[in-house]
Design an enzyme around this catalytic site. Structure first.
Site, PDB file in Angstrom:
ATOM      1  N   HIS A 107      -2.757 -12.512  -0.202  1.00  0.00           N
ATOM      2  CA  HIS A 107      -3.876 -12.504   0.845  1.00  0.00           C
ATOM      3  C   HIS A 107      -5.034 -11.942   0.456  1.00  0.00           C
ATOM      4  O   HIS A 107      -6.183 -12.034   1.258  1.00  0.00           O
ATOM      5  CB  HIS A 107      -3.184 -11.772   1.957  1.00  0.00           C
ATOM      6  CG  HIS A 107      -3.102 -10.118   1.727  1.00  0.00           C
ATOM      7  ND1 HIS A 107      -2.179  -9.558   0.738  1.00  0.00           N
ATOM      8  CD2 HIS A 107      -3.891  -9.044   2.137  1.00  0.00           C
ATOM      9  CE1 HIS A 107      -2.371  -8.311   0.760  1.00  0.00           C
ATOM     10  NE2 HIS A 107      -3.382  -7.981   1.519  1.00  0.00           N
TER      11      HIS A 107
ATOM     12  N   LYS B  16       0.763  -1.286  -0.095  1.00  0.00           N
ATOM     13  CA  LYS B  16      -0.142   0.009  -0.094  1.00  0.00           C
ATOM     14  C   LYS B  16       0.879   1.191   0.160  1.00  0.00           C
ATOM     15  O   LYS B  16       0.272   2.376  -0.125  1.00  0.00           O
ATOM     16  CB  LYS B  16      -0.721  -0.022   1.247  1.00  0.00           C
ATOM     17  CG  LYS B  16      -2.289  -0.959   1.000  1.00  0.00           C
ATOM     18  CD  LYS B  16      -3.029  -0.894   2.199  1.00  0.00           C
ATOM     19  CE  LYS B  16      -4.208  -1.750   2.073  1.00  0.00           C
ATOM     20  NZ  LYS B  16      -5.113  -1.773   3.291  1.00  0.00           N
TER      21      LYS B  16
ATOM     22  N   HIS C 264      -1.693  -3.282  -4.790  1.00  0.00           N
ATOM     23  CA  HIS C 264      -0.913  -3.513  -3.839  1.00  0.00           C
ATOM     24  C   HIS C 264      -0.397  -4.883  -3.278  1.00  0.00           C
ATOM     25  O   HIS C 264       0.763  -4.749  -2.898  1.00  0.00           O
ATOM     26  CB  HIS C 264      -1.532  -2.836  -2.613  1.00  0.00           C
ATOM     27  CG  HIS C 264      -2.412  -3.748  -1.748  1.00  0.00           C
ATOM     28  ND1 HIS C 264      -3.820  -3.691  -2.296  1.00  0.00           N
ATOM     29  CD2 HIS C 264      -2.330  -4.502  -0.661  1.00  0.00           C
ATOM     30  CE1 HIS C 264      -4.456  -4.858  -1.289  1.00  0.00           C
ATOM     31  NE2 HIS C 264      -3.516  -5.229  -0.442  1.00  0.00           N
TER      32      HIS C 264
END
Length: 349
Positions: free
Chosen positions: A265, A210, A235
């Protein structure tokens, strides 16, 4: 404490002569052939600091013994001096290429024997000390890199107008889940084979990508439009690329876990996630765990775009997405430990 010398020779008189030469300066042990030497080396007894090894022996010659030693991490770094009555260049070349450090020739010259052993013992001490220094420096560099990455993760949380505690909570909550998974059989081997403690250390770094997202998108209080969402989703790749730049052999597992977590993730159990559309157990286990932890913590924490949700409502959402977004086995494990999760949430606001 005296250094230990293992003398390996099938001729007893040679062993006795060498023992006599060395007895005042070294602790000596004997083996009458290669088989006995190997038995001694792998018996669990204290290892020798150096081996005097006859080349020509029945059953197993010196070259075979040396090959076994060099192929085993326990004995690979023990210096070996060959004992030989044949000092021809051919034997010397073969021995040195095999990993011997020196030769002593029969008949033995006591001063030469002691001098050559002394030199190799000192060299071994120097190498051992150097390895310790290098290991300490590598550990220091790894620790510095870990602290830098964790600091980066915390900075990103502050930039995201969060308290910075998300980084700490994701690490601690991941540990709770992994500890529970270790009491079961399904993922026990995968967790232990991949050093779950290192995996836990990597968990807080899932969102370091990020850092490359513009503020007007990262801090937007409302929903993203399609173009903004596409930028936000990068990101995961940015984080993966950051880790690629840092990848070094000495902490490869830590950075591998970090890369898996950063990149994957946001993958989903049914394959509808991003960036690689991985599905099921093709998604790294570390990423499947942090996906649940990250979503739970986001739901129960206030964000710029929403108020905090209750533990019960957050758990309901996780359960609803079991088998589509999340690994169903890990969700079931999460539900099993609901009271501990709730207590953790209340203790770590």
């Amino acid at each position: 404490m005296m250094e230990r010398v293992l003398i390996v020779d099938d001729v007893e008189i040679n062993r006795l002569i060498l023992e006599n030469i060395l007895e005042n300066d070294y602790e000596t042990f004997n083996a009458c052939d290669g088989v006995e030497a190997i038995d001694h080396l792998f018996s669990g007894k204290p290892l020798p600091d150096i081996v005097l090894l006859d080349i020509r022996m029945p059953e197993m010659d010196g070259y075979e013994v040396l090959e076994i030693m060099k192929n085993n991490a326990q004995t690979a770094n023990i210096p070996v001096i060959f004992i030989t009555a044949d000092s021809s260049d051919i034997n010397e070349t073969k021995g040195l290429k095999s990993g011997a450090v020196d030769y002593v020739s029969k008949p033995f010259n006591p001063e030469v024997v002691k001098a050559r052993i002394d030199i190799q013992i000192e060299l071994k001490k120097y190498r051992d000390n150097l390895e310790i220094m290098v290991s300490e420096k590598v550990a220091e560099l790894m620790s510095t890199r870990e602290r830098m990455l964790e600091s980066m993760a915390t900075i990103i949380e502050y930039r995201n107008l969060e308290s910075g505690q998300h980084v700490t909570r994701t690490k601690l909550l991941s540990k709770l889940i992994i500890d529970q998974l270790l009491t079961k059989t399904k993922y026990y081997k995968e967790l232990t084979d991949n050093d779950y403690l290192i995996m836990i250390k990597a968990m807080p770094l899932h969102d370091i990508g990020k850092i490359g997202i513009p503020d007007h998108i990262l801090l937007k209080p409302g929903k993203f439009d399609p173009e903004e969402r596409a930028i936000m989703e990068t990101h995961s790749i940015i984080g993966s690329n950051i880790i690629d730049v840092m990848m070094q052999k000495e902490d490869a597992l830590y950075l591998k876990h970090t890369k898996d977590i950063c990149r994957h993730h946001h993958e989903k159990w049914d394959g509808s996630g991003y960036p690689d559309k991985l599905a099921g157990e093709d998604i790294p286990l570390s990423a499947r765990i942090i996906a649940i932890v990250d979503v739970y913590d986001a739901l129960v924490s206030p964000r710029v775009y929403k108020p905090a949700m209750t533990h019960e409502d957050a758990l309901g959402i996780l359960n609803k997405d079991k088998g589509t977004h999340f690994d169903p086995y890990i969700i079931d494990t999460f539900v099993e430990m609901e009271e501990r999760i709730k207590a953790f949430h209340l203790e770590n606001p």
